[in-house]
Scaffold this motif. Structure first.
Motif, PDB file in Angstrom:
ATOM      1  N   ASP A   1      -3.056  -4.447   1.020  1.00 40.65           N
ATOM      2  CA  ASP A   1      -4.349  -3.769   1.015  1.00 40.65           C
ATOM      3  C   ASP A   1      -5.035  -3.939  -0.331  1.00 40.65           C
ATOM      4  O   ASP A   1      -4.541  -4.655  -1.213  1.00 40.65           O
ATOM      5  CB  ASP A   1      -4.189  -2.286   1.369  1.00 40.65           C
ATOM      6  CG  ASP A   1      -3.295  -1.530   0.383  1.00 40.65           C
ATOM      7  OD1 ASP A   1      -3.127  -1.994  -0.771  1.00 40.65           O
ATOM      8  OD2 ASP A   1      -2.764  -0.479   0.762  1.00 40.65           O
ATOM      9  N   GLU A   2      -6.177  -3.270  -0.519  1.00 44.01           N
ATOM     10  CA  GLU A   2      -6.955  -3.438  -1.745  1.00 44.01           C
ATOM     11  C   GLU A   2      -6.223  -2.918  -2.982  1.00 44.01           C
ATOM     12  O   GLU A   2      -6.545  -3.295  -4.117  1.00 44.01           O
ATOM     13  CB  GLU A   2      -8.310  -2.734  -1.609  1.00 44.01           C
ATOM     14  CG  GLU A   2      -8.248  -1.238  -1.377  1.00 44.01           C
ATOM     15  CD  GLU A   2      -8.056  -0.869   0.090  1.00 44.01           C
ATOM     16  OE1 GLU A   2      -8.105   0.339   0.411  1.00 44.01           O
ATOM     17  OE2 GLU A   2      -7.841  -1.793   0.911  1.00 44.01           O
ATOM     18  N   ASN A   3      -5.219  -2.065  -2.774  1.00 41.91           N
ATOM     19  CA  ASN A   3      -4.442  -1.533  -3.894  1.00 41.91           C
ATOM     20  C   ASN A   3      -3.189  -2.352  -4.190  1.00 41.91           C
ATOM     21  O   ASN A   3      -2.399  -1.990  -5.058  1.00 41.91           O
ATOM     22  CB  ASN A   3      -4.054  -0.083  -3.617  1.00 41.91           C
ATOM     23  CG  ASN A   3      -5.262   0.816  -3.470  1.00 41.91           C
ATOM     24  OD1 ASN A   3      -6.230   0.697  -4.227  1.00 41.91           O
ATOM     25  ND2 ASN A   3      -5.213   1.727  -2.499  1.00 41.91           N
TER      26      ASN A   3
END
Length: 531
Positions: free
Chosen positions: A414-416
């Protein structure tokens, strides 16, 4: 000089020579390139694993690979020319001794029901075999539809009614359960807390669980077991916790830093003395269960084991020795060596003198094994293999570990930067169009022709094939090979070189499967041909 003193003086010299000699050998004590010691806490404490190699997984037979002639072994005038002979090499691998049984599949369903039955029943339903495969409009097969998958009488019969996709899901589940048990047995992780999946009415238990796990329990209003007129609040663990934390997945354990079930009695430690996860270098993990490639399956079926002269038998037509479907051994003369249909309406022979003895499928250990010790590599059920079907694959694939169907994936984040977990608790994967190699070098004209025409062909123009040929299946990158012949096939399809295909999301009462596994490092030791 005293002999004892002479011996004591000699020992250090011998040990010194041995130590010096060990530095010039390939070993896991001293580096042969730098001279530094491994396992030295005064340095980097590099841990070089020794003796970590192939692990024979439960239920599998080790098969030494080699060179053999793949493809057609006999002349059939009406046969499709989709597998001409050529010489290839197959690496050593493991193969299930038996086809996957109804009992094996019900074990899988029971685990899914226990873990996801309450919170995500659709995941259980997705794995259920299609009972309707036994339906035939002009046959009375109701007893099979109701009983084949669940009645103990069929426990050791092969699972059918499962698609290629369902078979692949089973392979993943089996891999994770075997690796999970290996880590539990080694004391590295603890047994999953199955008891926590049971609903509770206790507020104290709910509060304690939420405090420890950091998830919020789901509250359900149900009728009281003691008084149906009253309702009570029942708490259960949420689906997200089961998916993210409870379900052991091999890649999730190895890669996801946020998933770290280190509650075992004998955890692993890194060079700094910190608890770490087990790694593949610890020798606890199997590689992974999967479907065999078409080349592996055909090699395993023919079992081309060299005799004392170093030569293999050429021209075998079936997995058993000899060239005929009936047995010629004393005491078994004229008995069928596989479960198949001899001709129209002849499924098992005549009453009082049954030959193969089974009208439909047979137990997976029925009939004699081939020279590799594998049962029912011809007849009983066809078996899914890993390959995408192309009529001209023989002209495209390599001479070593031949296979069509590669998709090069990578874990999804994911974006993290955290791994994305799918619905069943595994790390999701992704790939680009360039990484999908199922159609690479596809020179097969048949796979480019659209054949999904409606029965009403009004308005169909410029058709390259007969648009009324509704029996011509379309070939796509989702068309998967199956091999081996079944209880409802004629003898031709029992030749391991014959090949057919079906879409990977479809199923049949004549198709089952067995699993395979790759080897690591050295080739598997040779086996002797069955006498």
């Amino acid at each position: 000089m005293n002999k004892t003193i002479q011996y004591l003086l000699l020992v250090p010299a011998v040990l010194l020579l041995a130590a010096c000699g060990s530095k010039s050998e390939l070993n896991t004590k001293v580096s042969n390139t730098t001279g530094w010691n491994y396992y030295d806490e005064a340095t980097t404490n590099f841990q070089a694993q020794e003796g970590v190699g192939n692990l024979t997984a439960p239920g599998m037979v080790p098969i030494q690979g080699g060179t053999f002639t793949l493809g057609e072994k006999d002349e059939f005038l009406t046969a499709p020319r989709n597998n001409p002979t050529r010489t290839i090499t197959v690496n050593s691998f493991y193969m299930d001794k038996y086809e996957i049984t109804n009992l094996n599949w019900n074990e899988y369903l029971n685990w899914l029901e226990t873990v996801f039955g309450t919170v995500a029943p659709q995941l259980v339903d997705r794995a259920r075999p299609n009972e309707k495969v036994w339906r035939e409009d002009l046959a009375y097969n109701d007893p099979y539809e109701r009983n084949y998958f669940t009645h103990p009488a069929f426990s050791f019969y092969p699972i059918v009614g499962v698609s290629w996709e369902q078979a692949m899901d089973y392979c993943q589940w089996r891999t994770d359960r075997v690796n999970e048990k290996a880590l539990i047995d080694a004391g590295v992780i603890a047994l999953p807390p199955f008891q926590e999946l049971a609903p509770t009415e206790s507020e104290e238990a709910k509060t304690a669980w939420e405090t420890e796990e950091g998830y919020t329990m789901v509250a359900d209003t149900i009728k009281s077991p003691e008084d149906p007129e009253k309702t009570v609040i029942q708490y259960r663990v949420p689906y997200e916790w089961i998916r993210d934390k409870f379900v052991f997945n091999t890649e999730k354990y190895l890669n996801d830093k946020n998933y770290n079930p280190l509650s075992g009695k004998r955890p692993k430690y890194d060079p700094a003395g910190n608890i770490r996860k087990a790694t593949r270098a610890d020798g606890l993990f199997i590689t992974s269960y999967r479907l065999p490639t078409e080349a592996e399956w055909e090699f395993a079926a023919f079992a081309p084991v060299a005799g004392e002269d170093g030569l293999t038998v050429e021209g075998k037509i079936y997995p058993w020795s000899g060239y005929y479907p009936r047995d010629a051994a004393p005491g078994a003369i004229a008995q069928m060596q596989a479960n198949f249909i001899r001709g129209r309406g002849d499924m098992m022979g005549v009453s009082g003198a049954l030959n193969d003895g089974y009208a439909i499928t047979a137990p997976v250990d029925a009939f004699a094994p081939n020279d590799f010790g594998l049962y029912n590599m011809a007849g009983n059920v066809n078996e899914w293999v890993l390959d995408v079907y192309r009529e001209t694959s023989f002209a495209d694939v390599t001479e070593y570990n031949s296979f069509r169907g590669n998709i090069y994936t990578k874990p999804m984040k994911d974006e993290n930067g955290n791994y994305v977990i799918d619905s069943i608790g595994c790390i999701k994967v992704e790939y680009t169009a360039a990484d999908d190699r199922r159609n690479v070098k596809d020179g097969d004209v048949a796979s480019l022709i659209h054949t999904d025409y409606p029965l009403d062909t009004t308005g169909v123009k410029n058709a390259k094939v007969d648009p009324t040929d509704i029996l011509a299946p379309s070939i796509s990158k989702n068309s998967r090979v199956y091999k081996g012949g079944s209880w409802n096939d004629r003898i031709y399809w029992l030749n391991p070189s014959s090949r057919r295909y079906l879409d990977q999301n479809k199923c049949s009462n004549t198709i089952g499967f067995r699993c395979a596994m790759s080897t690591l490092g050295d080739q598997i030791p040779s086996v002797s041909a069955k006498k």
